[in-house]
Scaffold this motif. Structure first.
Motif, PDB file in Angstrom:
ATOM      1  N   ARG A 290      64.075   9.732  30.560  1.00  0.00           N
ATOM      2  CA  ARG A 290      63.097   9.936  31.793  1.00  0.00           C
ATOM      3  C   ARG A 290      63.612  10.092  32.941  1.00  0.00           C
ATOM      4  O   ARG A 290      64.728   9.268  33.748  1.00  0.00           O
ATOM      5  CB  ARG A 290      61.286   9.275  31.453  1.00  0.00           C
ATOM      6  CG  ARG A 290      60.858   9.510  30.217  1.00  0.00           C
ATOM      7  CD  ARG A 290      60.064  11.083  30.287  1.00  0.00           C
ATOM      8  NE  ARG A 290      59.472  11.389  28.750  1.00  0.00           N
ATOM      9  CZ  ARG A 290      59.548  11.359  27.693  1.00  0.00           C
ATOM     10  NH1 ARG A 290      60.935  11.363  27.453  1.00  0.00           N
ATOM     11  NH2 ARG A 290      58.762  10.982  27.186  1.00  0.00           N
ATOM     12  N   ARG A 292      62.342  10.445  37.638  1.00  0.00           N
ATOM     13  CA  ARG A 292      60.893  10.443  38.188  1.00  0.00           C
ATOM     14  C   ARG A 292      61.216  11.155  39.639  1.00  0.00           C
ATOM     15  O   ARG A 292      62.143  10.339  40.419  1.00  0.00           O
ATOM     16  CB  ARG A 292      60.223   9.544  38.811  1.00  0.00           C
ATOM     17  CG  ARG A 292      58.594   9.244  39.881  1.00  0.00           C
ATOM     18  CD  ARG A 292      57.945   8.164  38.974  1.00  0.00           C
ATOM     19  NE  ARG A 292      57.399   7.971  37.544  1.00  0.00           N
ATOM     20  CZ  ARG A 292      57.353   7.171  37.548  1.00  0.00           C
ATOM     21  NH1 ARG A 292      58.044   5.714  38.135  1.00  0.00           N
ATOM     22  NH2 ARG A 292      56.803   6.846  36.319  1.00  0.00           N
ATOM     23  N   ARG A 293      60.553  12.210  39.639  1.00  0.00           N
ATOM     24  CA  ARG A 293      61.149  13.024  40.897  1.00  0.00           C
ATOM     25  C   ARG A 293      59.548  13.520  41.907  1.00  0.00           C
ATOM     26  O   ARG A 293      58.577  13.797  41.465  1.00  0.00           O
ATOM     27  CB  ARG A 293      61.461  14.211  40.843  1.00  0.00           C
ATOM     28  CG  ARG A 293      62.245  14.822  39.282  1.00  0.00           C
ATOM     29  CD  ARG A 293      63.308  15.719  39.637  1.00  0.00           C
ATOM     30  NE  ARG A 293      64.035  15.582  37.483  1.00  0.00           N
ATOM     31  CZ  ARG A 293      65.045  15.377  37.099  1.00  0.00           C
ATOM     32  NH1 ARG A 293      65.804  14.931  38.036  1.00  0.00           N
ATOM     33  NH2 ARG A 293      65.634  15.529  36.006  1.00  0.00           N
ATOM     34  N   ARG A 295      57.508  16.433  43.871  1.00  0.00           N
ATOM     35  CA  ARG A 295      57.631  17.704  43.654  1.00  0.00           C
ATOM     36  C   ARG A 295      56.487  18.202  44.660  1.00  0.00           C
ATOM     37  O   ARG A 295      55.278  17.929  44.512  1.00  0.00           O
ATOM     38  CB  ARG A 295      56.942  18.194  41.982  1.00  0.00           C
ATOM     39  CG  ARG A 295      57.938  17.718  40.932  1.00  0.00           C
ATOM     40  CD  ARG A 295      58.996  18.983  41.187  1.00  0.00           C
ATOM     41  NE  ARG A 295      60.126  19.066  39.798  1.00  0.00           N
ATOM     42  CZ  ARG A 295      61.215  18.997  40.310  1.00  0.00           C
ATOM     43  NH1 ARG A 295      60.984  18.263  41.322  1.00  0.00           N
ATOM     44  NH2 ARG A 295      61.446  18.784  38.643  1.00  0.00           N
ATOM     45  N   ASP A 297      53.816  20.707  46.335  1.00  0.00           N
ATOM     46  CA  ASP A 297      52.837  22.141  46.241  1.00  0.00           C
ATOM     47  C   ASP A 297      52.337  22.879  47.551  1.00  0.00           C
ATOM     48  O   ASP A 297      51.765  22.348  47.589  1.00  0.00           O
ATOM     49  CB  ASP A 297      51.317  21.972  45.277  1.00  0.00           C
ATOM     50  CG  ASP A 297      50.554  23.081  44.947  1.00  0.00           C
ATOM     51  OD1 ASP A 297      51.366  24.307  45.406  1.00  0.00           O
ATOM     52  OD2 ASP A 297      49.452  22.474  44.749  1.00  0.00           O
ATOM     53  N   SER A 303      52.443  16.572  48.305  1.00  0.00           N
ATOM     54  CA  SER A 303      54.379  16.323  47.235  1.00  0.00           C
ATOM     55  C   SER A 303      53.518  15.266  46.382  1.00  0.00           C
ATOM     56  O   SER A 303      52.603  14.266  46.564  1.00  0.00           O
ATOM     57  CB  SER A 303      55.608  15.898  48.270  1.00  0.00           C
ATOM     58  OG  SER A 303      56.057  16.758  48.687  1.00  0.00           O
ATOM     59  N   ARG A 304      53.730  15.192  45.007  1.00  0.00           N
ATOM     60  CA  ARG A 304      53.495  14.321  44.023  1.00  0.00           C
ATOM     61  C   ARG A 304      54.930  13.857  43.379  1.00  0.00           C
ATOM     62  O   ARG A 304      55.589  14.517  43.470  1.00  0.00           O
ATOM     63  CB  ARG A 304      52.538  14.548  42.762  1.00  0.00           C
ATOM     64  CG  ARG A 304      52.780  15.644  42.135  1.00  0.00           C
ATOM     65  CD  ARG A 304      52.169  16.279  41.253  1.00  0.00           C
ATOM     66  NE  ARG A 304      51.837  17.145  40.223  1.00  0.00           N
ATOM     67  CZ  ARG A 304      52.501  18.814  40.915  1.00  0.00           C
ATOM     68  NH1 ARG A 304      52.882  19.111  41.782  1.00  0.00           N
ATOM     69  NH2 ARG A 304      52.623  19.716  39.649  1.00  0.00           N
ATOM     70  N   VAL A 306      56.323  12.984  39.748  1.00  0.00           N
ATOM     71  CA  VAL A 306      56.237  13.746  38.866  1.00  0.00           C
ATOM     72  C   VAL A 306      57.321  12.918  37.138  1.00  0.00           C
ATOM     73  O   VAL A 306      58.540  12.394  38.155  1.00  0.00           O
ATOM     74  CB  VAL A 306      56.106  15.228  38.509  1.00  0.00           C
ATOM     75  CG1 VAL A 306      54.761  15.621  38.984  1.00  0.00           C
ATOM     76  CG2 VAL A 306      57.581  15.677  38.771  1.00  0.00           C
ATOM     77  N   THR A 307      56.728  12.536  36.469  1.00  0.00           N
ATOM     78  CA  THR A 307      57.872  12.010  35.424  1.00  0.00           C
ATOM     79  C   THR A 307      58.356  12.697  34.453  1.00  0.00           C
ATOM     80  O   THR A 307      56.980  13.553  33.757  1.00  0.00           O
ATOM     81  CB  THR A 307      57.766  10.904  34.470  1.00  0.00           C
ATOM     82  OG1 THR A 307      57.234   9.742  35.259  1.00  0.00           O
ATOM     83  CG2 THR A 307      58.330   9.992  33.865  1.00  0.00           C
ATOM     84  N   GLU A 308      59.600  13.223  34.449  1.00  0.00           N
ATOM     85  CA  GLU A 308      60.256  14.479  33.805  1.00  0.00           C
ATOM     86  C   GLU A 308      60.974  14.568  32.431  1.00  0.00           C
ATOM     87  O   GLU A 308      61.871  12.881  33.407  1.00  0.00           O
ATOM     88  CB  GLU A 308      60.480  15.916  34.897  1.00  0.00           C
ATOM     89  CG  GLU A 308      59.727  16.434  35.762  1.00  0.00           C
ATOM     90  CD  GLU A 308      60.695  16.967  36.773  1.00  0.00           C
ATOM     91  OE1 GLU A 308      59.259  17.925  37.364  1.00  0.00           O
ATOM     92  OE2 GLU A 308      61.052  17.728  36.853  1.00  0.00           O
ATOM     93  N   ASP A 567      47.810  12.194  44.463  1.00  0.00           N
ATOM     94  CA  ASP A 567      48.555  12.471  43.311  1.00  0.00           C
ATOM     95  C   ASP A 567      49.531  13.859  42.639  1.00  0.00           C
ATOM     96  O   ASP A 567      49.706  13.859  41.942  1.00  0.00           O
ATOM     97  CB  ASP A 567      47.555  11.870  41.661  1.00  0.00           C
ATOM     98  CG  ASP A 567      47.149  13.244  41.949  1.00  0.00           C
ATOM     99  OD1 ASP A 567      45.889  13.932  42.661  1.00  0.00           O
ATOM    100  OD2 ASP A 567      45.859  12.722  40.601  1.00  0.00           O
ATOM    101  N   ASP A 569      46.981  16.486  42.441  1.00  0.00           N
ATOM    102  CA  ASP A 569      46.205  17.298  40.808  1.00  0.00           C
ATOM    103  C   ASP A 569      45.983  18.728  42.208  1.00  0.00           C
ATOM    104  O   ASP A 569      45.456  18.468  42.790  1.00  0.00           O
ATOM    105  CB  ASP A 569      45.724  17.371  40.778  1.00  0.00           C
ATOM    106  CG  ASP A 569      45.386  18.210  39.342  1.00  0.00           C
ATOM    107  OD1 ASP A 569      44.296  18.683  39.757  1.00  0.00           O
ATOM    108  OD2 ASP A 569      45.433  17.152  38.858  1.00  0.00           O
TER     109      ASP A 569
END
Length: 824
Positions: A290, A292-293, A295, A297, A303-304, A306-308, A567, A569
């Protein structure tokens, strides 16, 4: 320098490339020694200082210390470093974070005194690295042909970078790596499995299985929170467990990078440990898979984090850490079949990040993205959102040119939002700027921003809810940053260097005092939230998006807030941190952007024209009252929209008129879509229409006549008359609703007619009725009917209607609608 490293073999080729071309792309795997050898190898070749860029502060400081160690001296002699909040001067080599380079080249485009710029770990594709390379390359072409540029990478494809740099020579080092055994999970983790307990379980199992091999176990986790929680679950291993992440204080970072002691060591690290840091004696790697970056929108302007899933390139980087000093083992927290679904590379930051800072730098540089050498062009949507925000902040004018205020923002080491707040509010905003520029020190606490500011003053007051040893270092770092910002503002004020802020903002700052909500509203004009009506604490933000607070939050009942952390969303963001804002403060701060809006629109939900006078700030409605004096033309336009939604109300009379108009060439189309698309012809009849009932009661006959005008009505009457005049002079409406114009009338009324009636050159379709009004025959050839079928109709009708005339020869009889007198 006595230890031989793999990079040493290619240093002569690199020196030749720099000497002959002034540029090179160096590809070397982690552990090859490029960070610690390349700057030293160029000392006697490059005149002036050598500037080496690192993506993180921890890596910059560590690289400078190892370079100085290689020269047998301490940092501060030939080697120095410069990061945010910390700097040690060096006479020949300076290691800096990537953002520092942007500040340097904006203030001195020629980079006087610098002979070489080295971009280390370029494969990480940070936004600042991409921007820095683009600016350096343009400065080299325009001002400094002698400036050497070296791009160093561990996994990046070299050819595109070399092409970007005018076919720079590519130098490759094969490195030195010991074999690493890879162990996957037998099966994928079950759906809903929690990362922290699964990671702790795998780390403990890996440590137990490899205890005899010795060496350090390095485990990769996505972030600080996971590191702390996993650390607490590893107490029973008997190992020394050390964290390693960017926000860790310098002493704890050095402890993780020091040589291990008697006890076996487990280092729990974020992606910061993938490449540029040297962690001694790593023999075992545990990769949770995993990362964390951030991102961004562009639709929400947020920005939020996210764990990818990591990319295959990142997984390979992590795996390689186990084979630098001896054969190693890598445990992967996924099954082997799952590996095929991993992306090849992580996306470059420029493609997914907030571009506000970059957009300001480009404007200050005076260039469009297309003018510069970007390996990945910035996305248009994100760039457009960034420029819109900068215009709101007064950093750009409406032509997109940087303003004096924008240049001042670009000179501060902060996001433009926070730089704007600091310049406008002055030193009193330093605490808030420092707090908002880092991570939330009270993660999980209620949203109120004032709690964080209070914790900065007295961390122990929050120890009952947040472990003191956890929040103290974070708050200490924030206080240090705040002191640095205050010194910076005091220095600028002392020199008179700060251009005036935008007039409205400057006046607002004087009126609002030190309210944290007011200062936050300067930085986040697009995130001022107004509570929606209803019980749940849901807000509409001035930028147009929705956001919500937890129902039990202390700010849930506030009318106006500033949401400084969400967050991200896309449907409705959750507010993690916010400040209360008084309406008076909003009006003082942004009064020039509060407008009175006249609303006259059709409401589908209410089925009526709504007329309101509203005060609006962006998407926020601050006040709303009835607009009793709305002009009729505005009402008519709104009612027209109601007709477009509900459809045109066709009465029988209006429908016949429309059918007639359709038959006359040149009077325009009369289908519903065409009539509604150009609805101005209806407006004079809609000024009094307010409700759906009014619209449905509208007779379209007069508006249609007005639409075709006087001449059109004359043509219509001549070519497609509305009525047929019977021999008795009675007018019978012609029905044009069908393909053939039609009339209905009693048979006796056409006695004596020997030619079939026509309209517009076409025969009428005549429905002949009995004296009782029942159809007896339909004909389009009246003379033919008299000559043939009439005799049968006469025979049948005489018995039913004996008092009505049924002559043997109807063509000789007089037309009538009367019955014969009784007795005749």
């Amino acid at each position: 320098m006595s230890e031989r490293l793999p990079i040493d073999e290619i240093l002569p080729a690199l020196r030749d490339a720099v000497a002959s071309h002034g540029r090179a792309v160096l590809v070397a795997p982690p552990g090859a020694g490029k960070t610690t050898r390349v700057p030293l190898a160029l000392l006697d070749l490059v005149p002036g200082r050598i500037l080496m860029l690192e993506p993180r502060r921890l890596a910059a400081r560590a690289a400078a210390e190892r370079l100085a160690e290689g020269l047998g001296e301490a940092v501060g002699g030939l080697v120095g470093y410069r990061i945010r909040g910390d700097a040690v001067a060096g006479s020949r080599i300076e290691v800096v974070t990537e953002g520092i380079l942007t500040r340097m080249i904006q203030s001195d485009p020629a980079l006087d005194g610098i002979g070489c710029v080295i971009f280390d770990e370029f494969h990480e594709r940070s936004l600042n690295a991409d921007l820095g390379l683009a600016l350096v390359w343009e400065a080299r072409g325009a001002l400094r042909e002698d400036l050497a540029v070296i791009v160093m990478s561990a996994t990046l494809e070299a050819e595109p970078v070399a092409a970007l740099l005018d076919d720079a020579p590519v130098i490759r080092s094969e490195g030195r790596a010991y074999p690493v055994e890879t162990i996957w999970l037998d099966r994928p983790l079950p759906a809903g499995a929690r990362l922290v307990p699964e990671a702790a379980r795998l780390i403990a199992a890996a440590e137990a299985a490899t205890r005899d091999t010795g060496g350090t176990l390095l485990a990769f986790l996505p972030g600080e929170a996971e590191i702390r929680r996993v650390s607490g679950l590893l107490d029973q291993t008997g190992c020394e467990v050390l964290p390693l992440y960017g926000a860790l204080d310098a002493g704890a970072q050095r402890a993780a990078l020091a040589e291990p002691g008697a006890h076996r060591r487990i280092v729990l690290a974020t992606a910061i440990a993938e490449t540029s840091l040297t962690i001694p004696q790593v023999r075992v790697v545990v990769d949770t898979g995993r990362a964390r970056r951030a991102r961004f929108d562009p639709g929400s302007g947020m920005s939020r984090l996210v764990t990818e899933r990591v990319s295959r390139a990142e997984a390979d980087q992590r795996r390689g850490r186990a084979g630098r000093v001896a054969p190693g083992i890598c445990y992967r927290m996924w099954s082997r079949p799952e590996e095929g679904a991993l992306p090849s590379f992580a996306p470059p930051e420029i493609a997914v990040a907030d571009l506000t800072g970059m957009a300001l730098e480009l404007a200050a540089w005076g260039a469009e993205p297309g003018d510069l050498a970007f390996l990945t062009p910035p996305p248009e949507g994100a760039l457009r959102e960034a420029r819109a925000l900068l215009t709101q902040l007064g950093a750009l004018d409406h032509a997109g040119r940087v303003s004096g205020h924008g240049k001042a923002l670009a000179a501060l080491p902060l996001h433009p939002r926070l730089a704007h707040m600091l310049l406008v509010s002055g030193a009193e905003a330093a605490d808030l700027a420092a707090l908002l520029s880092g991570r939330d020190p009270l993660r999980g606490a209620p949203a109120d921003l004032s709690l964080r500011l209070a914790a900065m003053r007295d961390p122990k007051a929050f120890a009952d809810r947040h472990p003191y040893d956890v929040i103290r270092p974070a708050l200490h770092a924030i206080r240090d940053e705040a002191r640095r910002l205050r010194r910076m503002i005091a220095s600028r004020d002392g020199r008179g260097a700060s251009p005036p802020a935008p007039p409205a903002a400057a006046g607002a700052a004087r009126g609002c005092g030190s309210s944290s909500g007011a200062m936050a509203a300067l930085a986040y004009p697009d995130r001022i939230g107004l509570r929606r009506k209803g019980e749940s604490p849901r807000f509409v933000l001035s930028g147009g998006k929705g956001a919500a607070l937890d129902a039990g939050d202390a700010l849930a009942g506030q009318r106006l807030i500033v949401a400084v952390d969400l967050d991200g969303d896309q449907r409705e963001a959750r507010i993690r941190m916010a400040a209360v804002l008084a309406e008076a403060e909003l009006r003082e701060l942004h009064g020039d952007r509060i407008a009175e809006v006249e609303i006259c629109e059709w409401s589908r939900r209410e089925g009526r024209v709504l007329t309101r006078l509203q005060e609006r700030f962006g998407a926020l409605v601050l006040s709303d009252r009835i607009w009793a004096s709305a002009p009729e033309d505005a009402v008519a336009q709104a009612a027209l929209e109601g007709l477009r939604q509900d459809g045109l109300p066709w009465t029988r009379t209006a429908a016949r008129l429309r059918a007639r108009i359709a038959l006359v060439e040149g009077l325009g189309p009369v289908d519903d879509d065409s009539l509604l698309a150009d609805g101005d012809w209806l407006l004079p009849w809609l000024g009094k229409a307010r409700t759906l009932a009014d619209l449905r009661g509208l007779d379209l006959s007069e508006p249609l006549k007005a639409r075709i005008g006087w001449d059109g009505q004359q043509r219509l009457a001549a070519e497609v008359p509305a009525h047929f005049t019977t021999p008795l002079g009675r007018r019978v409406a012609i029905d044009y609703d069908h393909e053939t114009p039609s009339i209905e009338l009693k048979l006796q009324e056409l006695f004596g007619v020997t030619r079939h009636p026509t309209v517009a050159g076409r025969p009428l379709r005549i429905s002949l009725l009995s004296p009782g009004g029942k159809p007896v025959q339909v004909t389009m050839d009246l003379p033919g009917f008299w000559a043939s079928s009439y005799a049968d109709v006469r025979k049948d009708m005489r018995g039913r209607y004996p008092r009505h005339p049924w002559p043997e020869d109807p063509t000789e009889a007089d037309p009538t609608t009367r019955a014969k007198p009784r007795g005749t």
